[in-house]
Scaffold this motif. Sequence first.
Motif, PDB file in Angstrom:
ATOM      1  N   GLN A 160     144.301  72.747  26.995  1.00  0.00           N
ATOM      2  CA  GLN A 160     143.150  72.660  27.878  1.00  0.00           C
ATOM      3  C   GLN A 160     141.896  73.245  27.240  1.00  0.00           C
ATOM      4  O   GLN A 160     140.792  72.722  27.434  1.00  0.00           O
ATOM      5  CB  GLN A 160     143.420  73.344  29.221  1.00  0.00           C
ATOM      6  N   ARG A 181     140.732  70.606  24.956  1.00  0.00           N
ATOM      7  CA  ARG A 181     140.223  69.488  25.764  1.00  0.00           C
ATOM      8  C   ARG A 181     138.834  69.785  26.300  1.00  0.00           C
ATOM      9  O   ARG A 181     137.925  68.949  26.256  1.00  0.00           O
ATOM     10  CB  ARG A 181     141.177  69.230  26.936  1.00  0.00           C
ATOM     11  N   HIS A 218     138.472  55.658  30.841  1.00  0.00           N
ATOM     12  CA  HIS A 218     139.105  56.767  30.121  1.00  0.00           C
ATOM     13  C   HIS A 218     138.087  57.419  29.203  1.00  0.00           C
ATOM     14  O   HIS A 218     137.091  56.810  28.810  1.00  0.00           O
ATOM     15  CB  HIS A 218     140.283  56.259  29.290  1.00  0.00           C
ATOM     16  N   TYR A 237     140.922  62.661  27.442  1.00  0.00           N
ATOM     17  CA  TYR A 237     140.419  63.153  28.718  1.00  0.00           C
ATOM     18  C   TYR A 237     138.935  62.786  28.839  1.00  0.00           C
ATOM     19  O   TYR A 237     138.198  62.863  27.860  1.00  0.00           O
ATOM     20  CB  TYR A 237     140.597  64.676  28.796  1.00  0.00           C
ATOM     21  N   PRO A 238     138.479  62.392  30.040  1.00  0.00           N
ATOM     22  CA  PRO A 238     139.171  62.336  31.326  1.00  0.00           C
ATOM     23  C   PRO A 238     139.774  60.959  31.620  1.00  0.00           C
ATOM     24  O   PRO A 238     139.429  59.977  30.965  1.00  0.00           O
ATOM     25  CB  PRO A 238     138.041  62.627  32.304  1.00  0.00           C
ATOM     26  N   SER A 239     140.663  60.929  32.617  1.00  0.00           N
ATOM     27  CA  SER A 239     141.173  59.670  33.150  1.00  0.00           C
ATOM     28  C   SER A 239     140.371  59.358  34.409  1.00  0.00           C
ATOM     29  O   SER A 239     140.342  60.160  35.348  1.00  0.00           O
ATOM     30  CB  SER A 239     142.660  59.795  33.484  1.00  0.00           C
ATOM     31  N   ASN A 289     141.150  61.670  40.715  1.00  0.00           N
ATOM     32  CA  ASN A 289     140.684  62.720  39.809  1.00  0.00           C
ATOM     33  C   ASN A 289     139.505  63.454  40.441  1.00  0.00           C
ATOM     34  O   ASN A 289     138.402  62.902  40.544  1.00  0.00           O
ATOM     35  CB  ASN A 289     140.283  62.126  38.461  1.00  0.00           C
TER      36      ASN A 289
END
Length: 362
Positions: A127, A130, A295, A304-306, A311
């Motif tokens: 994370q 990300r 995406h 990332y992100p979806s 979401n």
Amino acid sequence: MNERLDQLTQAMSINNWDVLLITDPKHVYYVTGFASDPHERFLGLLMQRGEEPKLIVPALDGDAAAAASSVSSIVTHQDTDNPYELLRKQINGSIGTLAVEKEQLTVSRYEQLQQFLPARSYIDAGQVLRDMRVRKSESEITIMKQAVALVEDVLAQGLKQVKIGMQEIELVAELEYLMKKLGADAPSFDTMVLTGTNTALPHGVPGSRKIAEGDLLMFDMGVYAGGYASDITRTFAVGQISKEQERIYNTVLEANEAAIRAVKPGVTYGSIDKAARSVIEEAGYGPAFLHRLGHGLGLDVHEYPSIHGLNEDLLTSGAVFTIEPGIYVPGVGGVRIEDDVYVTDNGVEVLTSFPKQLTVLG
């Protein structure tokens, strides 16, 4: 690169990680500037609190790593070495918390780590990485704009090759030749060209089907350039298409534009999906929109992100992602229109500029 190393050093301190091991080649490149495909060989960036970062590379990449990496300490290993034994020798003292990339770590590698780098606990660093990657810098955006411009040039030149009777796979070959000719590092995914009823397959595989009068013709393609990906989809009419096909096209275009208008910092990703999906649902094609809206885009063509309706993460400036609504009707055909967008401090910048109004070929 030094700024990214500093960010990781801060994350280690905040999260009380004793050691951080990065093994995803794209993350190694992102943090150090050294790009490599090590194949089955070990490649890793080792960071220990209070110690100088070390880049561990195969011996055959030693000189290239020294020339490209912002990390000055390069450790090499031969094919006959056990790189995990080498890793252990680079670490001072015992390990309390070892941060790794869980998505990158195979069971085999995890077992090697447990044997040679035993830690009291293993933590996912995914994370942190990300969150760093999602905020693109100005220099990253410049490179991504170049990747977008390149694939749009490929599409423009590729359209000149379209002929009635041409097979889908023939056109794929022409496009991928143009990618290399015009300077792409590689396609960012398998180039998709679908015609006729094959366009109703969102992830159809190009084959021997021939382009015919009255077909919808879909191109979904992208390139890597400068290490970053682009991704674009455009759908065209080959001669006169039906009224329903035209209605499908115009609905998808309206959904694409509605989603783009919804992009700004602070809104949820789900709200963008819903902005597009509501247009398609109101036109009566809701069940025919079979996938998420888009995406993330960057070092990977899918990251990332979806962009889906559930979401609830909030958009932040610097994020880059695709907006690609579609309608797919078996026996009739499908339409997808995909743009790459960049979230700015005040709204959105659309990186793709290839025309989206219905274009008739031939």
